[in-house]
Design an enzyme around this catalytic site. Structure first.
Site: not given
Ligand SMILES: O=C(O)[C@H](O)COP(=O)(O)O
Ligand SMILES: [Mn+2]
Ligand SMILES: [Mn+2]
Length: 522
Positions: A81, A171
């Protein structure tokens, strides 16, 4: 950029009109992959997204959402994200945290900066504590970076090191914590042979201990504080390997949610509480899930939970996690170049009203309001940006059935937005920040599902390397507007110029090229 002749005023687009409402819809964790039973988007009932793909080929395409296309070190790095929204909003590809840390470690610059000089003052009499995610996911942290930091810190004078681990399983595959702990313990044993007193001191699962975000639940940070700083936790073990193995035996246990534990010596005493005079490094490069701990470590005045004891420490983040708050004030790796002229800031300067329902990454780490159902009411504004988290959030649980339901819900939300856009004669841009729900199984190099030792498929809770779709449409879209045919390698950063065009402006000249063109004849 930045020269005195720079103007905030964008040039008019020669063919596209201004004044249309543009909805930028980001489907979180929505990639494109082969149709099969582990592709939740394929299995789910998603008529709206399907109609885009099948209905207008010149207005639907794929873009890269991982690796170097979004500023990550290599094309083996899945998107996330932070980097995805950053590219979408910035319109250019900036080296992201993972890459900045790699470079600082490779060049040795990490040991020459102000942050390291600062914590080094504790090495003579105090302990160096390293707190972070034990993972090679490359989203928040990387194990090889921790290994290099351990080696480098000891070579630069750290004599007593304690590592406070957060197990992943989000992850990276669930259960991989055991292997990471084994490797880390080996590394620490090697340091001990060189007369560095190095041990794992505490731990817990990332979603239950320490790594909360957006001030959602301070208890998560408190559980970590108690274990890491006070040396107190409901579970005590002589070794971290034993801790992780034992705690995983409880029914329903998984790496993401392991309860907090501390490592104790033969007398039952915690081996590494954080004390006056110690140094701390939080080794995650990604900010969102470290900001809360950074506040607890850095702020004299703090009322989010009772810290019981607030040690006088020297604290540095791997990076500075919040540029506006200047938090933490010390950090090992210099922040990325100032990301300026993001789509948000530039479009605001054209006197447009924007409603942000996405993440702070979109505006180069500024602050945006939370996602909510205000989309409908606000669709009359010039631009609406919304992030629909369903596919990603549920995808991270590894529950295939639930993820299918989540994808259906996200598709319904897209339909709602389209209906509103229809009513105001607007334009939509639908895309995604990275893949997740389209592939829920770990695969070998040939693309076949991998099995665990019991013969079950290994579920993938993480993001993927897959490209993501982008579609444009709506009654306000000029009839000849369509995707160009010449940008094969385009990625998320190309979306920003596209959006500016759809608002009737030429993009800034240093933006990645627009994805669209306007054909004169149809
Ligand atoms: O922090 C999280 O939830 C995951 O490690 C990565 O997910 P996101 O990049 O979608 O936040
Ligand atoms: Mn995302
Ligand atoms: Mn995610």
């Amino acid at each position: 950029m930045g020269s005195s002749d720079f103007s905030w005023k964008l040039k008019d687009h020669p063919k596209l009109a201004k004044g249309k409402t543009v909805a930028v819809v980001v489907l979180d964790g929505w990639g494109e992959a082969n149709p099969n039973q582990y592709n939740c988007i394929h299995v789910a009932d998603t008529p709206t997204m399907d109609s885009l793909k099948n209905g207008a080929p010149e207005r639907w395409r794929l873009v890269k959402a991982h690796g170097t296309a979004v500023g990550l070190p290599s094309d083996d790095d899945m998107g996330n994200s932070e980097v995805g929204h950053n590219a979408l909003g910035a319109g250019r590809i900036y080296a992201q945290g993972a890459k900045l840390v790699d470079t600082a470690l490779e060049t040795g610059k990490i040991y020459e900066g102000e942050g390291f000089e600062y914590i080094k003052q504790s090495f003579e009499d105090g302990t160096l504590h390293l707190i972070g995610l034990l993972s090679d996911g490359g989203v928040h942290s990387r194990f090889d970076q921790l290994q290099l930091l351990l080696k480098g810190a000891s070579e630069h004078g750290a004599k007593r090191i304690r590592v406070h681990i957060l197990t992943d399983g989000r992850d990276v595959v669930d259960g991989s914590s055991v292997g990471f702990v084994e490797s880390l313990e080996n590394d620490l044993a090697k340091l001990c042979e060189k007369d560095v007193d190095a041990k794992i001191a505490s731990g817990g699962g990332r979603m239950y201990v320490t790594m909360d975000r957006y001030e959602n639940d301070w208890d998560v940070v408190k559980r970590g504080w108690d274990a890491q700083v006070l040396g107190e936790a409901p579970h005590k073990f002589k070794s971290a390997l034993e801790a992780v193995k034992k705690l995983r035996e409880s029914p329903g246990a998984n790496d993401q949610f392991l309860p907090p534990f501390v490592i104790v010596d033969d007398n039952g005493k915690a081996v590494g509480p954080i004390l006056d005079g110690d140094a701390i490094v939080t080794f995650n490069f990604r900010a969102d899930r470290m900001v809360m701990l950074a506040k607890a470590l850095e702020y004299d005045k703090f009322d989010k939970f009772d810290r019981v004891r607030y040690p006088k420490i020297r604290y540095a983040g791997m990076l500075q996690y919040d540029g506006e708050l200047k938090l933490p004030s010390h950090y090992l790796v210099s922040p990325p170049e100032n990301i300026w002229c993001t789509t948000v800031s530039v479009l605001c300067m054209q006197a447009m009203k924007l409603l942000n329902l996405v993440t702070s990454h979109f505006s180069g780490m500024g602050t945006d309001p939370d996602v909510s159902t205000r989309i409908w009411k606000n669709i009359l504004k010039s631009q609406v940006r919304v992030n629909l988290p369903n596919g990603d959030m549920v995808g991270h649980t590894g529950d295939v059935q639930a993820t299918i339901v989540a994808c259906k819900a996200a598709d319904e939300a897209v339909k709602m937005i389209f209906d509103a856009i229809e009513q105001v004669g607007g334009i939509y841009v639908v895309t995604a920040d990275h893949g997740n729900a389209e592939d829920m199984v770990k695969r070998n190099k040939k693309g076949e599902p991998l099995l665990d030792k019991d013969g079950n498929v290994q579920i993938l809770t993480s993001h993927t390397l897959q490209p993501v779709p982008i579609a444009i449409g709506g009654p306000g879209l000029a009839p000849g507007a369509r995707f160009r045919q010449d940008l094969f390698g385009a990625g998320l950063a190309n979306v920003a110029a596209t959006v500016m065009n759809l608002h009737g402006f030429e993009a800034l000249s240093d933006y990645e090229p627009t994805l669209i063109e306007v054909a004169d004849k149809q």
